[in-house]
Motif scaffolding. Structure first.
Motif, PDB file in Angstrom:
ATOM      1  N   ASN B 205     -28.992  61.619 -46.826  1.00 45.39           N
ATOM      2  CA  ASN B 205     -28.933  62.729 -45.874  1.00 45.39           C
ATOM      3  C   ASN B 205     -27.563  63.407 -45.895  1.00 45.39           C
ATOM      4  O   ASN B 205     -27.470  64.634 -45.800  1.00 45.39           O
ATOM      5  N   HIS B 206     -26.522  62.598 -46.002  1.00 40.51           N
ATOM      6  CA  HIS B 206     -25.174  63.158 -46.075  1.00 40.51           C
ATOM      7  C   HIS B 206     -25.031  63.996 -47.355  1.00 40.51           C
ATOM      8  O   HIS B 206     -24.446  65.090 -47.342  1.00 40.51           O
ATOM      9  N   ALA B 207     -25.617  63.501 -48.440  1.00 43.37           N
ATOM     10  CA  ALA B 207     -25.542  64.224 -49.714  1.00 43.37           C
ATOM     11  C   ALA B 207     -26.325  65.530 -49.656  1.00 43.37           C
ATOM     12  O   ALA B 207     -25.903  66.548 -50.228  1.00 43.37           O
ATOM     13  N   ILE B 208     -27.460  65.516 -48.964  1.00 41.94           N
ATOM     14  CA  ILE B 208     -28.236  66.756 -48.803  1.00 41.94           C
ATOM     15  C   ILE B 208     -27.426  67.779 -48.015  1.00 41.94           C
ATOM     16  O   ILE B 208     -27.363  68.956 -48.364  1.00 41.94           O
ATOM     17  N   ALA B 209     -26.784  67.308 -46.947  1.00 43.35           N
ATOM     18  CA  ALA B 209     -25.960  68.205 -46.132  1.00 43.35           C
ATOM     19  C   ALA B 209     -24.845  68.813 -46.982  1.00 43.35           C
ATOM     20  O   ALA B 209     -24.612  70.031 -46.949  1.00 43.35           O
ATOM     21  N   LEU B 210     -24.187  67.974 -47.764  1.00 42.00           N
ATOM     22  CA  LEU B 210     -23.093  68.468 -48.608  1.00 42.00           C
ATOM     23  C   LEU B 210     -23.606  69.407 -49.693  1.00 42.00           C
ATOM     24  O   LEU B 210     -23.002  70.461 -49.950  1.00 42.00           O
ATOM     25  N   GLY B 211     -24.714  69.033 -50.316  1.00 42.80           N
ATOM     26  CA  GLY B 211     -25.282  69.864 -51.388  1.00 42.80           C
ATOM     27  C   GLY B 211     -25.723  71.216 -50.865  1.00 42.80           C
ATOM     28  O   GLY B 211     -25.494  72.251 -51.495  1.00 42.80           O
ATOM     29  N   ALA B 212     -26.342  71.221 -49.697  1.00 40.74           N
ATOM     30  CA  ALA B 212     -26.818  72.479 -49.117  1.00 40.74           C
ATOM     31  C   ALA B 212     -25.638  73.383 -48.780  1.00 40.74           C
ATOM     32  O   ALA B 212     -25.647  74.582 -49.102  1.00 40.74           O
ATOM     33  N   ARG B 331     -46.257  76.536 -55.055  1.00 40.14           N
ATOM     34  CA  ARG B 331     -45.112  75.935 -54.371  1.00 40.14           C
ATOM     35  C   ARG B 331     -44.458  74.939 -55.326  1.00 40.14           C
ATOM     36  O   ARG B 331     -45.034  74.593 -56.363  1.00 40.14           O
ATOM     37  N   VAL B 332     -43.293  74.480 -54.958  1.00 44.00           N
ATOM     38  CA  VAL B 332     -42.608  73.466 -55.750  1.00 44.00           C
ATOM     39  C   VAL B 332     -42.306  72.289 -54.830  1.00 44.00           C
ATOM     40  O   VAL B 332     -41.881  72.488 -53.686  1.00 44.00           O
ATOM     41  N   VAL B 333     -42.569  71.086 -55.312  1.00 47.47           N
ATOM     42  CA  VAL B 333     -42.219  69.882 -54.558  1.00 47.47           C
ATOM     43  C   VAL B 333     -41.252  69.053 -55.409  1.00 47.47           C
ATOM     44  O   VAL B 333     -41.565  68.709 -56.549  1.00 47.47           O
ATOM     45  N   ILE B 334     -40.087  68.812 -54.857  1.00 52.02           N
ATOM     46  CA  ILE B 334     -39.055  68.046 -55.571  1.00 52.02           C
ATOM     47  C   ILE B 334     -38.794  66.770 -54.778  1.00 52.02           C
ATOM     48  O   ILE B 334     -38.718  66.808 -53.549  1.00 52.02           O
ATOM     49  N   ALA B 335     -38.650  65.645 -55.485  1.00 54.52           N
ATOM     50  CA  ALA B 335     -38.416  64.368 -54.798  1.00 54.52           C
ATOM     51  C   ALA B 335     -37.034  63.821 -55.147  1.00 54.52           C
ATOM     52  O   ALA B 335     -36.618  63.849 -56.305  1.00 54.52           O
ATOM     53  N   CYS B 336     -36.352  63.330 -54.135  1.00 62.82           N
ATOM     54  CA  CYS B 336     -35.010  62.764 -54.332  1.00 62.82           C
ATOM     55  C   CYS B 336     -35.089  61.250 -54.382  1.00 62.82           C
ATOM     56  O   CYS B 336     -35.944  60.648 -53.742  1.00 62.82           O
ATOM     57  N   SER B 337     -34.161  60.649 -55.112  1.00 63.43           N
ATOM     58  CA  SER B 337     -34.176  59.189 -55.199  1.00 63.43           C
ATOM     59  C   SER B 337     -32.872  58.531 -54.785  1.00 63.43           C
ATOM     60  O   SER B 337     -32.856  57.374 -54.392  1.00 63.43           O
ATOM     61  N   ASP B 338     -31.766  59.230 -54.883  1.00 67.03           N
ATOM     62  CA  ASP B 338     -30.478  58.650 -54.482  1.00 67.03           C
ATOM     63  C   ASP B 338     -29.532  59.788 -54.065  1.00 67.03           C
ATOM     64  O   ASP B 338     -29.856  60.955 -54.258  1.00 67.03           O
ATOM     65  N   PRO B 339     -28.378  59.457 -53.482  1.00 69.06           N
ATOM     66  CA  PRO B 339     -27.494  60.519 -52.982  1.00 69.06           C
ATOM     67  C   PRO B 339     -27.089  61.518 -54.066  1.00 69.06           C
ATOM     68  O   PRO B 339     -26.902  62.713 -53.796  1.00 69.06           O
ATOM     69  N   ASP B 344     -27.823  67.342 -55.904  1.00 63.33           N
ATOM     70  CA  ASP B 344     -28.257  68.331 -56.898  1.00 63.33           C
ATOM     71  C   ASP B 344     -29.566  69.011 -56.492  1.00 63.33           C
ATOM     72  O   ASP B 344     -29.699  70.234 -56.584  1.00 63.33           O
ATOM     73  N   ASN B 345     -30.538  68.217 -56.062  1.00 62.42           N
ATOM     74  CA  ASN B 345     -31.879  68.767 -55.852  1.00 62.42           C
ATOM     75  C   ASN B 345     -31.961  69.760 -54.704  1.00 62.42           C
ATOM     76  O   ASN B 345     -32.780  70.672 -54.746  1.00 62.42           O
ATOM     77  N   VAL B 346     -31.125  69.594 -53.706  1.00 62.73           N
ATOM     78  CA  VAL B 346     -31.176  70.579 -52.616  1.00 62.73           C
ATOM     79  C   VAL B 346     -30.690  71.935 -53.145  1.00 62.73           C
ATOM     80  O   VAL B 346     -31.208  72.992 -52.750  1.00 62.73           O
ATOM     81  N   GLN B 347     -29.781  71.908 -54.088  1.00 60.98           N
ATOM     82  CA  GLN B 347     -29.333  73.168 -54.701  1.00 60.98           C
ATOM     83  C   GLN B 347     -30.416  73.742 -55.617  1.00 60.98           C
ATOM     84  O   GLN B 347     -30.669  74.947 -55.618  1.00 60.98           O
ATOM     85  N   HIS B 348     -31.070  72.864 -56.389  1.00 57.34           N
ATOM     86  CA  HIS B 348     -32.199  73.330 -57.211  1.00 57.34           C
ATOM     87  C   HIS B 348     -33.311  73.900 -56.329  1.00 57.34           C
ATOM     88  O   HIS B 348     -33.956  74.884 -56.697  1.00 57.34           O
ATOM     89  N   ALA B 349     -33.514  73.274 -55.180  1.00 55.04           N
ATOM     90  CA  ALA B 349     -34.583  73.727 -54.273  1.00 55.04           C
ATOM     91  C   ALA B 349     -34.356  75.183 -53.868  1.00 55.04           C
ATOM     92  O   ALA B 349     -35.279  76.002 -53.878  1.00 55.04           O
ATOM     93  N   LEU B 363     -38.715  66.346 -50.957  1.00 53.09           N
ATOM     94  CA  LEU B 363     -39.174  65.069 -50.399  1.00 53.09           C
ATOM     95  C   LEU B 363     -38.070  64.028 -50.467  1.00 53.09           C
ATOM     96  O   LEU B 363     -37.451  63.834 -51.514  1.00 53.09           O
ATOM     97  N   THR B 364     -37.852  63.373 -49.341  1.00 51.60           N
ATOM     98  CA  THR B 364     -36.990  62.192 -49.354  1.00 51.60           C
ATOM     99  C   THR B 364     -37.774  61.065 -48.695  1.00 51.60           C
ATOM    100  O   THR B 364     -38.909  61.259 -48.265  1.00 51.60           O
ATOM    101  N   GLU B 365     -37.170  59.906 -48.614  1.00 49.51           N
ATOM    102  CA  GLU B 365     -37.797  58.752 -47.964  1.00 49.51           C
ATOM    103  C   GLU B 365     -36.723  58.118 -47.097  1.00 49.51           C
ATOM    104  O   GLU B 365     -35.538  58.260 -47.391  1.00 49.51           O
ATOM    105  N   LYS B 366     -37.128  57.385 -46.073  1.00 50.53           N
ATOM    106  CA  LYS B 366     -36.126  56.756 -45.202  1.00 50.53           C
ATOM    107  C   LYS B 366     -35.088  55.996 -46.028  1.00 50.53           C
ATOM    108  O   LYS B 366     -33.891  56.083 -45.763  1.00 50.53           O
ATOM    109  N   VAL B 367     -35.538  55.286 -47.048  1.00 48.58           N
ATOM    110  CA  VAL B 367     -34.594  54.479 -47.829  1.00 48.58           C
ATOM    111  C   VAL B 367     -33.637  55.374 -48.629  1.00 48.58           C
ATOM    112  O   VAL B 367     -32.511  54.982 -48.911  1.00 48.58           O
ATOM    113  N   VAL B 368     -34.076  56.596 -48.946  1.00 50.83           N
ATOM    114  CA  VAL B 368     -33.191  57.547 -49.632  1.00 50.83           C
ATOM    115  C   VAL B 368     -32.250  58.203 -48.610  1.00 50.83           C
ATOM    116  O   VAL B 368     -31.053  58.362 -48.855  1.00 50.83           O
ATOM    117  N   CYS B 369     -32.812  58.544 -47.456  1.00 54.54           N
ATOM    118  CA  CYS B 369     -32.034  59.214 -46.402  1.00 54.54           C
ATOM    119  C   CYS B 369     -30.848  58.361 -45.962  1.00 54.54           C
ATOM    120  O   CYS B 369     -29.766  58.878 -45.713  1.00 54.54           O
TER     121      CYS B 369
END
Lengths: 301, 574
Positions: B205-212, B331-339, B344-349, B363-369
């Motif tokens: 989640n921190h990485a998504i915030a930073l990437g965005a 539509r496009v669905v992208i899945a994240c696996s690690d920070p 990267d993927n939030v920028q690709h999104a 898409l993320t998962e609690k364990v990824v978040c």
């Protein structure tokens, strides 16, 4: 119906070209005598008189008969989902505050499907103009009851008559501490024009309640009835437009339905003005889409 | 690759998060690689929580089911988690009345477990603290057991409590008493890494915030829902420095509509939620589809249906992400696996959303978040901002906005950007945006759908981990299964069994070529997916491929390294 004053008429005549720029060539699809004709007319007049160009306007339409006005005005226009026009319009305004953002929705969208959005839009004082088309029914779905359909009216789907009491949209809006509340009627195009102009100049959330005639499904609230049963507050001697408590009480006790700007508080401070962390920013959010250096945050990891 | 597995257990609110974070930070500073995550119930105080840390000299990206060191803050959690502690392990606790737990004592004996015990409440009281200091005392004890220098953990605690002087003084006294109280004779588990790895430590989640924020997001609007909520915290904490606008909306519908409106006006905006909140957003996703508006939604998965398991992990919303909303639209669905790929993927999104004028679900998962991982620092300006906006603003015509083109893509420009206005209509429309109920309405429909082929032709290739072909056992997966498979492949690389893994980041539309090739080149292909139905597997099977087996998990837990080891052992024995 009061005749248009001479000065406004001259002004309007002088900017006929500008008015025509707002006109679209689409076929009208409303019933004869529908209040939507005059509402759109008044909106276009107000925009022209305020010297706002179509390119600087974003019109946001909800779904319903009011929404069917979306192709009848030449601005940047979005025709969204039922009940959701307020957050859609607000998002656009937050992104580009240079746009004049106008949202329009009926009483079904505003007081039933999306009533939560209205409460929070008023509370947050988002700086947009909102035209609430209140014809006291669901027209496009063929005459069902809305939250403003008077008690005991028999409607499509309520053959025994509406049993529950109405929501008074003005009272509801007052409860959320608004910065601008006005009421006007589709029966009086000049009055609507004046009110919309005031709304366009307001710096916060401008709530304009338009009592709209619906000749097909609302046989009671005709143009004639509206002219007979309304009264302009500016004609009253002691009406204080800056007193929220009195304004709220007045709509309850007034014998006739009050028209005009009922309350305004230009000092409330709209949502965008409350973003204190952006005081030094001179740009809008649409101009800021670029890579932001995050080195200072990475260092802490 | 030897990993050390620590589990810190206690009631929620007992401070185990602080203990876990302090120890993680210390390990990172010493140059270890680590992966850490917290299991916790959906409440603020009480209930069992567990903070798992796996660390090693070499990269470690997955979590363990078992523990080498069990650190217990209270009796109840101690009992609940004791069986995760392996033979020859170390049991660290501050509980004074061991005679109350005879079963545990018996197991300690049987498994040759070393117990490290100090009276934590007594130490806390003697040093002017309360029972709340137990986490600091256990941190000191653990640090000593690991054999690391006192000064580092002392410095981290000073940083942590820098603004609370009185508390800091007590904490430091407790830490010292605990550290000194543990005999140097205990089993020292870890030795310092030979090479000090320079890493950053953060969660998805921190990485998504930073990437965005790095990728130009200027408006974040959301309604809190686990496990997406901490994106709000992180973006908001960066708002003073970056000027990003943050809005906690009144509900998810508002959040997605505001985001849609902001993207329509022309900034980059995002919203995030979990399955239930996403359900509320789906009508708006459909609107974005028909008006060809960019939209980015983070869908952080947790087990459903209903409220489900709010604080646990799952991959159960893939079908939701791909098939949600009425009508058909690309539509496009992208899945994240690690920070790292969250960043990267939030920028690709954003790039996918703006270039192809489509909704994108990340898409993320609690364990990824929430799993914290050490990784190399982020490369800035690596992913170009691609907005897909018109440059010929002087020569535009209204009908250009929804022009029916061969590729399906029409010109996009921004409201207020030029004198030529356009009409974005949620009703089916002609090129000018005007309602079109004629048979030609189908042409506009087909134009939009053609964008799916355009996107498919421009998809990144899914990556094969391990050998390209002829593996003894192969896996196909998406999202968080990558992290466990990376560790598995590193581990099995040293053994006789060869393992490979085909991992999809873009899960919709599917890149079929790499998939076909993988099945041609490998004969024992298994599905690895965190849901009951094998949702991704069904997409693969629909293309005519057959799995030799399916390893599915839906109990709220991530794929632990031991799970996959066991599965491989069971499916590769001759």
């Amino acid at each position: 119906m009061s005749p248009i004053d001479k000065k406004t008429l001259e002004q309007l005549t002088a900017c006929a070209g500008a008015y025509n720029a707002y006109e679209s060539d689409q076929v009208m699809t409303w019933c004869g005598g529908c209040g939507n004709y005059s509402i759109q007319n008044a909106l276009k007049r107000a925009l022209v008189l305020e010297k706002i160009a179509p390119k600087d306007v974003l019109s946001c339409f909800d779904v319903g008969c009011s929404g069917n006005g979306s192709d009848k005005i030449e601005t940047y226009t979005i025709h969204g989902l039922h009940g959701r026009v307020l957050p859609l319009a607000v998002g656009a305004k937050i992104a580009n505050e240079n746009l004049h953002v106008i949202a329009a929705a009926g009483d079904g969208a505003t007081l039933s499907e999306g009533v939560n959005h209205l409460i929070h839009a008023v509370r947050s004082d988002y700086p947009i103009l909102f035209l609430h088309h209140d014809n006291q029914d669901y027209a496009l779905t063929t005459g069902q009851a809305s939250a403003t359909t008077p008690q005991h009216c028999k409607m499509n789907g309520t053959p025994q008559g509406v049993k529950i009491d109405v929501i008074n949209p003005l009272d509801l809006v007052f409860s959320a501490k608004p910065s601008f509340v006005a009421q006007t009627t589709s029966a009086d195009i000049d009055h609507m024009t004046d009110i919309i102009r005031e709304g366009l100049n307001h710096k916060g959330f401008a709530f304009i309640q338009i009592l709209q005639s619906c000749p097909t499904y609302n046989k009671m609230m005709t143009d004639e009835w509206l002219m007979k049963n309304t009264q302009r507050v500016e004609e009253l001697e002691s009406y204080d437009v800056h007193n929220l408590i009195e304004a709220r009480a007045f709509i309850e006790k007034s014998e006739k339905i009050p028209l005009g700007v009922l309350y305004k508080n230009p000092r409330k401070g709209n949502f965008i003005q409350t973003l204190s962390h952006r005081e030094q920013y001179k740009t809008t959010l649409i101009e800021e889409v670029k890579h932001v250096n995050i080195e200072r945050f990475i260092k802490k990891l | 690759m030897e990993r050390t597995r620590i589990k810190i257990v206690g009631q929620s609110g007992s401070g185990l998060l602080t203990a876990g974070e302090l120890i993680s930070k210390g390990l990172q500073k010493l140059g270890f690689h680590l992966c850490a995550d917290r299991e916790y119930p959906s409440l603020i105080k009480g209930g069992h929580s567990c903070y798992t840390i796996n660390f090693s000299e070499t990269p470690v990206k997955s979590l363990s089911r078992d523990a080498d060191i069990l650190v217990a803050i209270d009796k109840h959690s101690l009992v609940a988690y004791f069986d995760t502690l392996k033979k020859d392990g170390v049991f660290i606790h501050g509980y004074e009345k061991m005679t109350n737990i005879p079963d545990i004592l018996k197991k300690v004996e049987e498994r040759n477990i070393e117990t490290v015990n100090l009276p934590s409440r007594q130490i806390a009281f003697e040093n002017g603290g309360t029972v709340q200091m137990a986490n600091i005392i256990l941190t000191g004890m653990t640090w000593k057991v690991l054999g690391f220098e006192f000064e580092l953990i002392e410095r981290l605690i000073k940083e942590k409590f820098a603004k609370k002087e009185a508390l800091l003084n007590v904490a430091l006294k407790c830490l010292r008493a605990a550290y000194d109280g543990v005999s140097v004779e205990t089993r020292l588990i870890a030795s310092l890494p030979k090479e000090k790895n320079e890493t950053i430590l953060l969660d998805g989640n921190h990485a998504i915030a930073l990437g965005a924020i790095h990728g130009g997001m200027r408006f974040y609007v959301t309604y809190p829902m686990s496990p997406s909520s901490s994106i709000l915290t992180h973006v908001a904490n960066m708002s003073d420095d970056t000027g990003v606008v943050v809005k906690q909306a009144e509900d998810e519908i508002t959040a997605v509509q505001m985001s849609l409106g902001a993207m329509f006006a022309g900034t980059r905006s995002m919203t995030a939620t979990s399955g239930g909140g996403y359900d509320l957003m789906t009508e708006s996703v459909s609107l974005a589809g028909i008006i060809e508006n960019p939209l980015v939604i983070v869908l952080a998965q947790r087990p459903g249906p209903g409220t489900g398991l709010p604080t646990w992990t799952a991959q159960g919303d893939l079908n939701l992400a791909i098939h949600s909303s009425h009508g058909e639209f690309p539509r496009v669905v992208i899945a994240c696996s690690d920070p790292s790929d969250c960043f990267d993927n939030v920028q690709h999104a954003f790039n996918f959303a703006e270039k192809y004028q489509v909704p994108v679900i990340l898409l993320t998962e609690k364990v990824v978040c929430e799993s914290k991982m050490t990784l190399p620092s982020f490369a800035q300006n690596k992913i170009k901002i691609e907005r897909g906006l018109a440059s010929n603003l002087d020569s535009l015509k209204q009908e250009d906005r929804y022009k029916i083109t061969e590729s399906g893509l029409s010109t996009r420009w921004l409201p207020g950007g030029c004198d030529t206005t356009f009409f974005a209509n949620g009703d089916e429309h002609d090129e000018r945006g005007v309602l079109d109920e004629s048979e030609k309405a189908g042409d506009m429909y087909a134009k939009r759908m053609r964008k799916l082929d355009l996107i498919k032709a421009n998809l990144p290739k899914p990556k094969v981990y391990g050998p390209e072909k002829d593996a003894d056992i192969s896996f196909v997966g998406w999202g968080s299964s990558k992290t466990v498979m990376e560790d598995i492949i590193a581990q099995y690389g040293e053994q006789d069994v060869s393992v490979n893994f085909l991992h999809f980041e873009v899960v919709w539309p599917l890149e079929e070529e790499a998939l076909n090739m993988f099945f041609v080149q490998n004969k024992n292909v298994h599905l690895l997916e965190g849901n009951y139905g094998g949702q991704f597997g069904m997409k693969v099977e629909a293309l005519g491929h057959m799995f030799a087996g399916k390893f599915l998990k839906w109990n709220g837990r991530p794929f632990f390294i031991e799970d996959v080891c066991d599965y491989i052992d069971n499916h590769t024995k001759q």
